[in-house]
Design a protein around this motif. Structure first.
Motif, PDB file in Angstrom:
ATOM      1  N   PHE A 132       0.821  -1.216   0.000  1.00 30.50           N
ATOM      2  CA  PHE A 132       0.000   0.000   0.000  1.00 30.50           C
ATOM      3  C   PHE A 132       0.853   1.263   0.000  1.00 30.50           C
ATOM      4  O   PHE A 132       0.369   2.360  -0.300  1.00 30.50           O
ATOM      5  CB  PHE A 132      -0.936   0.011   1.214  1.00 30.50           C
ATOM      6  N   GLN A 133       2.152   1.113   0.338  1.00 33.11           N
ATOM      7  CA  GLN A 133       3.038   2.271   0.350  1.00 33.11           C
ATOM      8  C   GLN A 133       3.534   2.641  -1.042  1.00 33.11           C
ATOM      9  O   GLN A 133       4.003   3.761  -1.256  1.00 33.11           O
ATOM     10  CB  GLN A 133       4.233   2.000   1.270  1.00 33.11           C
ATOM     11  N   ILE A 134       3.412   1.723  -1.998  1.00 29.89           N
ATOM     12  CA  ILE A 134       3.860   1.995  -3.362  1.00 29.89           C
ATOM     13  C   ILE A 134       3.072   3.137  -3.998  1.00 29.89           C
ATOM     14  O   ILE A 134       3.669   4.075  -4.543  1.00 29.89           O
ATOM     15  CB  ILE A 134       3.808   0.713  -4.218  1.00 29.89           C
ATOM     16  N   PRO A 135       1.721   3.117  -3.977  1.00 33.04           N
ATOM     17  CA  PRO A 135       0.996   4.262  -4.545  1.00 33.04           C
ATOM     18  C   PRO A 135       1.272   5.577  -3.824  1.00 33.04           C
ATOM     19  O   PRO A 135       1.236   6.644  -4.438  1.00 33.04           O
ATOM     20  CB  PRO A 135      -0.482   3.852  -4.422  1.00 33.04           C
ATOM     21  N   VAL A 136       1.557   5.510  -2.516  1.00 34.85           N
ATOM     22  CA  VAL A 136       1.909   6.728  -1.783  1.00 34.85           C
ATOM     23  C   VAL A 136       3.220   7.291  -2.318  1.00 34.85           C
ATOM     24  O   VAL A 136       3.357   8.507  -2.550  1.00 34.85           O
ATOM     25  CB  VAL A 136       2.030   6.451  -0.273  1.00 34.85           C
ATOM     26  N   ALA A 137       4.194   6.411  -2.535  1.00 36.71           N
ATOM     27  CA  ALA A 137       5.478   6.845  -3.093  1.00 36.71           C
ATOM     28  C   ALA A 137       5.312   7.399  -4.505  1.00 36.71           C
ATOM     29  O   ALA A 137       5.954   8.396  -4.874  1.00 36.71           O
ATOM     30  CB  ALA A 137       6.462   5.674  -3.098  1.00 36.71           C
ATOM     31  N   LEU A 138       4.438   6.778  -5.297  1.00 34.08           N
ATOM     32  CA  LEU A 138       4.183   7.278  -6.655  1.00 34.08           C
ATOM     33  C   LEU A 138       3.547   8.668  -6.618  1.00 34.08           C
ATOM     34  O   LEU A 138       3.889   9.546  -7.418  1.00 34.08           O
ATOM     35  CB  LEU A 138       3.280   6.308  -7.414  1.00 34.08           C
ATOM     36  N   ALA A 139       2.622   8.866  -5.685  1.00 25.91           N
ATOM     37  CA  ALA A 139       1.997  10.183  -5.545  1.00 25.91           C
ATOM     38  C   ALA A 139       3.023  11.222  -5.127  1.00 25.91           C
ATOM     39  O   ALA A 139       3.037  12.346  -5.638  1.00 25.91           O
ATOM     40  CB  ALA A 139       0.858  10.113  -4.534  1.00 25.91           C
ATOM     41  N   ALA A 140       3.899  10.836  -4.193  1.00 27.97           N
ATOM     42  CA  ALA A 140       4.922  11.763  -3.710  1.00 27.97           C
ATOM     43  C   ALA A 140       5.972  12.058  -4.776  1.00 27.97           C
ATOM     44  O   ALA A 140       6.436  13.198  -4.905  1.00 27.97           O
ATOM     45  CB  ALA A 140       5.588  11.187  -2.456  1.00 27.97           C
ATOM     46  N   GLY A 141       6.331  11.029  -5.542  1.00 29.19           N
ATOM     47  CA  GLY A 141       7.418  11.185  -6.501  1.00 29.19           C
ATOM     48  C   GLY A 141       7.012  11.734  -7.847  1.00 29.19           C
ATOM     49  O   GLY A 141       7.834  12.342  -8.543  1.00 29.19           O
ATOM     50  N   MET A 142       5.719  11.551  -8.232  1.00 28.88           N
ATOM     51  CA  MET A 142       5.335  11.987  -9.580  1.00 28.88           C
ATOM     52  C   MET A 142       4.040  12.797  -9.627  1.00 28.88           C
ATOM     53  O   MET A 142       3.985  13.827 -10.300  1.00 28.88           O
ATOM     54  CB  MET A 142       5.222  10.777 -10.515  1.00 28.88           C
ATOM     55  N   LEU A 143       2.997  12.344  -8.948  1.00 34.38           N
ATOM     56  CA  LEU A 143       1.699  13.004  -9.083  1.00 34.38           C
ATOM     57  C   LEU A 143       1.727  14.437  -8.544  1.00 34.38           C
ATOM     58  O   LEU A 143       1.363  15.384  -9.254  1.00 34.38           O
ATOM     59  CB  LEU A 143       0.621  12.193  -8.356  1.00 34.38           C
ATOM     60  N   ILE A 144       2.160  14.606  -7.305  1.00 38.07           N
ATOM     61  CA  ILE A 144       2.214  15.949  -6.719  1.00 38.07           C
ATOM     62  C   ILE A 144       3.188  16.852  -7.482  1.00 38.07           C
ATOM     63  O   ILE A 144       2.845  17.999  -7.803  1.00 38.07           O
ATOM     64  CB  ILE A 144       2.559  15.861  -5.221  1.00 38.07           C
ATOM     65  N   PRO A 145       4.419  16.397  -7.811  1.00 38.16           N
ATOM     66  CA  PRO A 145       5.312  17.246  -8.603  1.00 38.16           C
ATOM     67  C   PRO A 145       4.731  17.624  -9.972  1.00 38.16           C
ATOM     68  O   PRO A 145       4.910  18.751 -10.435  1.00 38.16           O
ATOM     69  CB  PRO A 145       6.568  16.382  -8.761  1.00 38.16           C
ATOM     70  N   PHE A 146       4.030  16.678 -10.608  1.00 39.07           N
ATOM     71  CA  PHE A 146       3.435  16.976 -11.913  1.00 39.07           C
ATOM     72  C   PHE A 146       2.344  18.039 -11.782  1.00 39.07           C
ATOM     73  O   PHE A 146       2.226  18.932 -12.628  1.00 39.07           O
ATOM     74  CB  PHE A 146       2.864  15.703 -12.532  1.00 39.07           C
ATOM     75  N   MET A 147       1.547  17.948 -10.726  1.00 41.88           N
ATOM     76  CA  MET A 147       0.494  18.937 -10.519  1.00 41.88           C
ATOM     77  C   MET A 147       1.084  20.312 -10.212  1.00 41.88           C
ATOM     78  O   MET A 147       0.625  21.333 -10.738  1.00 41.88           O
ATOM     79  CB  MET A 147      -0.434  18.473  -9.396  1.00 41.88           C
ATOM     80  N   LEU A 148       2.123  20.362  -9.411  1.00 37.73           N
ATOM     81  CA  LEU A 148       2.788  21.634  -9.117  1.00 37.73           C
ATOM     82  C   LEU A 148       3.488  22.195 -10.347  1.00 37.73           C
ATOM     83  O   LEU A 148       3.654  23.413 -10.483  1.00 37.73           O
ATOM     84  CB  LEU A 148       3.798  21.449  -7.981  1.00 37.73           C
ATOM     85  N   SER A 149       3.887  21.316 -11.272  1.00 40.97           N
ATOM     86  CA  SER A 149       4.575  21.744 -12.486  1.00 40.97           C
ATOM     87  C   SER A 149       3.674  22.540 -13.419  1.00 40.97           C
ATOM     88  O   SER A 149       4.150  23.117 -14.401  1.00 40.97           O
ATOM     89  CB  SER A 149       5.153  20.539 -13.227  1.00 40.97           C
ATOM     90  N   ALA A 150       2.371  22.579 -13.130  1.00 42.57           N
ATOM     91  CA  ALA A 150       1.476  23.447 -13.904  1.00 42.57           C
ATOM     92  C   ALA A 150       1.910  24.900 -13.784  1.00 42.57           C
ATOM     93  O   ALA A 150       1.697  25.700 -14.703  1.00 42.57           O
ATOM     94  CB  ALA A 150       0.037  23.278 -13.430  1.00 42.57           C
ATOM     95  N   LEU A 151       2.548  25.259 -12.670  1.00 46.44           N
ATOM     96  CA  LEU A 151       3.103  26.608 -12.529  1.00 46.44           C
ATOM     97  C   LEU A 151       4.194  26.848 -13.567  1.00 46.44           C
ATOM     98  O   LEU A 151       4.301  27.933 -14.139  1.00 46.44           O
ATOM     99  CB  LEU A 151       3.666  26.801 -11.122  1.00 46.44           C
TER     100      LEU A 151
END
Length: 300
Positions: A132-151
């Motif tokens: 269950f920690q794998i999707p958390v790591a994916l969110a931390a490593g790619m999803l959140i940075p990608f969303m912030l990259s909209a800036l």
């Protein structure tokens, strides 16, 4: 509160200069650093202590904004002459780079999961990577940075120094309006089990103030630049931006409550960590970027 105000007074002008004055590459570097810190905070929040997972996640978080920046530089480098060709090339390049980061990252996580699955040493040290920690790591490593990259995507557009302020204004005005109206007029709890301090009055006030802030920015643009401002669309920006801002804040508050922590970090005295400061921006920035593309409110 005093510490909070002093830190904000120091950091706000610096962040504004990065957004408005400095070139996009500087903002990209800053977003990469913020993403890496946010990734570290999220892994700590869910109590992942595997050092290799930390390294993989932080590297992915730092490289994701860079991939977005490179593709956007290509997208806007040709002008009108090769717009379609460069648009297609930029899209292909961004997808390729992001998929490459994702593939390498997920492979590293799965290998780590297999290596620590039945390892007595890893179980004893608490470094076992659970599924269950794998999707958390994916969110931390790619999803959140990608969303912030909209800036970064907003900043690299023509007149990007003006467009990149849209999510900043929406988030800042909404948060400020919700806080001050909630403190002075708030009586009815909105989400007592998730965020006890939020009130219905504060939420409504945040939407109103966020929309007014967007309208004021539109008036400033209309009177000081040659850009055409479509005010009905800008009102839509304000309403949607304010609602998304409050939703983002609520989502990360829910995660904090589930993890049993008050703040994600202590990097900014009085403000908490990177996730505490950029929680609403994580949702507001990509939504505002989509609105700029689909419902233009500022036409150049």
């Amino acid at each position: 509160m005093k510490t909070r105000i002093i830190v904000a007074a120091i950091l706000l002008p610096v962040f504004f200069a990065i957004l408005f004055i400095f070139p996009p590459v500087i903002l990209t570097f800053v977003i990469s650093v913020i993403s890496a810190i946010a990734a570290h905070e999220l892994l700590c929040a869910v109590k992942i202590i595997n050092k290799r997972v930390f390294v993989y996640t932080i590297i992915a978080a730092a490289f994701t904004p860079l991939a977005v920046y490179i593709s956007n530089i290509i997208r806007y480098s040709a002008g009108d002459g090769g717009a379609v060709y460069y648009e297609n090339l930029a899209n292909l390049l961004q997808i390729t780079m992001l998929l490459a980061i994702f593939f390498i990252f997920i492979c590293e996580l799965l290998i780590e999961f297999v290596l620590t699955y039945k390892s007595k040493k890893a179980i004893q040290k608490g470094t076992q990577l659970k599924f269950f920690q794998i999707p958390v790591a994916l969110a931390a490593g790619m999803l959140i940075p990608f969303m912030l990259s909209a800036l970064v995507s907003l900043k690299t557009m023509p007149y990007g120094h003006l467009f990149v302020l849209l999510p900043i204004i929406a988030a800042f005005m909404t948060d400020s309006g919700a806080y001050f109206i909630g403190v002075t007029m708030g009586k009815t709890k909105a989400f007592p089990t998730i965020s006890p301090n939020k009130t219905i009055e504060g939420c409504v006030g945040g939407v109103i103030v966020g929309t007014l802030g967007m309208l004021i920015y539109g008036i400033i643009l209309s009177s000081t630049t040659s850009l055409t401002v479509v005010f009905p669309a800008l009102i839509l920006y304000g309403i949607i931006g304010a609602v998304i801002t409050e939703f983002g804040d609520l989502v990360f508050s829910f995660f904090k409550r589930k993890c049993g922590i008050k703040d994600y970090g202590k990097i900014m005295p009085g403000h908490g960590g990177a996730l505490d400061r950029f929680d609403s921006m994580t949702f507001c920035a990509p939504v505002m970027y989509l609105l700029v593309l689909l419902v233009p409110a500022v036409i150049y």
